[in-house]
Design an enzyme around this catalytic site. Structure first.
Site, short mmCIF file in Angstrom:
data_model
loop_
_atom_site.label_atom_id
_atom_site.label_comp_id
_atom_site.label_asym_id
_atom_site.label_seq_id
_atom_site.Cartn_x
_atom_site.Cartn_y
_atom_site.Cartn_z
N GLN A 1 -11.54 10.02 -0.44
CA GLN A 1 -10.60 10.66 0.50
C GLN A 1 -11.02 12.10 0.77
OE1 GLN A 1 -7.89 9.08 2.03
NE2 GLN A 1 -7.85 10.95 3.25
N ASP B 1 -16.41 3.83 4.94
CA ASP B 1 -16.16 4.81 6.01
C ASP B 1 -17.37 4.97 6.95
OD1 ASP B 1 -13.56 5.71 6.05
OD2 ASP B 1 -13.89 7.35 4.64
N LYS C 1 -2.90 3.38 2.19
CA LYS C 1 -4.02 2.45 2.00
C LYS C 1 -3.76 1.54 0.82
CE LYS C 1 -7.18 5.78 4.06
NZ LYS C 1 -7.98 7.00 3.82
#
Lengths: 288, 288
Positions: free
Chosen positions: A97, A120, A53
């Site tokens: 994460q 997300d 990422k």
């Protein structure tokens, strides 16, 4: 018959080219898309994801911040960091994460993220807007959104289609159910309690599987010509990456996403795409 | 074979007796459950629903407020009223009777309700928590919640069962999908774009229909012994109340909710039950 391979790498490349152009335009207007990734501890798979990422964000010339906290970081420290990024106008997207070390309350961390920066799409407010079809300017989980892009790219029509979604996680199965229903497909949500899964999947025009179990979906579970989307990411005994779909499904399916090279590249491309979108919404800009 | 009639009136009576007892206990502790119903305009069906709610609330000795605004009330007036109840500690539950006159933005009105007082469970935040299975102290739409009570009352097991939910409204189909999935049933959400509905419903152990179309579900669409839940409320040519399920389905189904006397009485009983629950949550009390 051999299934048409849905090429996630090629589609991701297109998205990334578009993202680079959008970033250039936004930057000219003084808005540099800002993505903050928080990682806690040293899970090796997470470290790889975070690095990928970071690289992609750097390549697109985002304002990219990766904050790595030690494995024994406290709940208060993680939440304080989230709140710092919530308040930072240079940061438009926050990603924590997963998984977090077990002493941390992942739920509470997700709830602490400003829903507008929740790249997300995990916050219940965002999932609720998606499910209720209320409003338009909210983030949606990146893997489901990327799958919708693939289906659209391959002109796979959705209204009236029977879809079986196997797996009901908050990051994949549930938002995908909502997206597919909103697109007027008839969706069944299957999971570990589902009986006679094979009979169910055989009735489907589109089967999407996100369980994390190699060879869960086999040839005889698929209707000839059906579209099969494999979200699984498993390592076999020799360390090779495999999905949840057995090899010989390609002999019966009409379309199939390979692993690797199918859904995977779309997730990260969509993350970047959505960071740009969040940056635009938060600053009153329009991207096109 | 004739289906066992699921008796919503008897079940609602039990719930109401429990609600009366809970209200008595809460009142002793100084908390009187407060329900505010806002009605705009003069829709005759709405007027009946509102009056029924008012009567039941009065019977339970709630703090019951019905505010009737004229049909030409402005958006700002309706929102101002919602905000007044949001801030009123004597009011724990707010219900805006649908439909609103067409010049009003119903969505914006719903979004203005404090999610903790949103007794219809319509706010995306509440729907999102239900769908994501996050937290426990949030309101859920009353009709779906009442249907879950009926299924439980008749000991109809859900894990692994195939459920076809016909209709995907925010007030019934979507929250019911979430509740049934959370209870580990395998749920398919069907709607106007669904093809071959009969084939789909014939595969189901439980069929729930909330469309508003008389005789939509006929005998040959039902697997022998299946559970059929009829949420429809239609008037036939002679003014009789009928559901969405044809009369002869009772010859093949195992269980069936009649109309009237099935789901209907449960909705209002659940509304009262949930108002008490919201009052308890907002004041730190426990009801049991």
């Amino acid at each position: 018959m051999t299934a048409i391979k849905i090429d996630g790498r090629a589609t991701a490349k297109k998205i990334n080219a578009q993202s680079a152009e959008q970033t250039r335009k936004l930057t000219q207007k003084g808005v540099i898309p800002g993505l903050a990734v928080i990682m806690v501890g040293d899970d090796p798979a997470s470290a790889i994801y975070v690095r990928n990422k970071e690289r992609k964000a750097a390549k697109l010339q985002f304002n990219s911040v990766v904050k790595h906290l030690p494995a024994d970081a406290s709940q208060a420290e993680v939440i304080a960091l989230v709140q710092r990024y919530n308040e930072d106008p240079q940061i438009h997207a926050i990603l924590v994460q997963s998984p977090l070390p077990s002493h941390l309350d992942e739920e509470a961390v997700v709830m602490a993220i400003d829903p507008r920066k929740d790249v997300d799409g995990l916050h219940p407010e965002n999932l609720g807007q998606l499910f209720a079809q209320v409003g338009e300017d909210f983030p949606v989980a990146c893997t489901p959104k990327g799958i919708m892009t693939l289906l659209s790219q391959y002109q796979i029509s959705l209204p009236g289609k029977r879809v079986v979604m196997v797996g009901r996680s908050r990051l994949v199965g549930k938002p995908l159910l909502a997206l597919l229903n909103n697109a007027n497909a008839t969706v069944t949500l299957a999971h570990r309690h589902t009986t006679d899964l094979a009979e169910l999947t055989r009735s489907a025009d589109i089967v999407i599987v996100a369980v994390g179990q190699a060879d869960l979906i086999t040839r005889e579970m698929i209707k000839p010509g059906a579209v099969v989307i494999d979200v699984g990411m498993n390592r076999d005994a020799s360390g090779q990456l495999t999905g949840d779909v057995a090899k010989d499904v390609e002999d019966v399916a009409g379309y199939l996403t390979p692993v690797p090279g199918g859904v995977g590249p779309m997730t990260i491309a969509t993350l970047m795409q959505q960071t740009i979108q969040l940056a635009a919404w938060q600053t009153g800009q329009v991207v096109d």
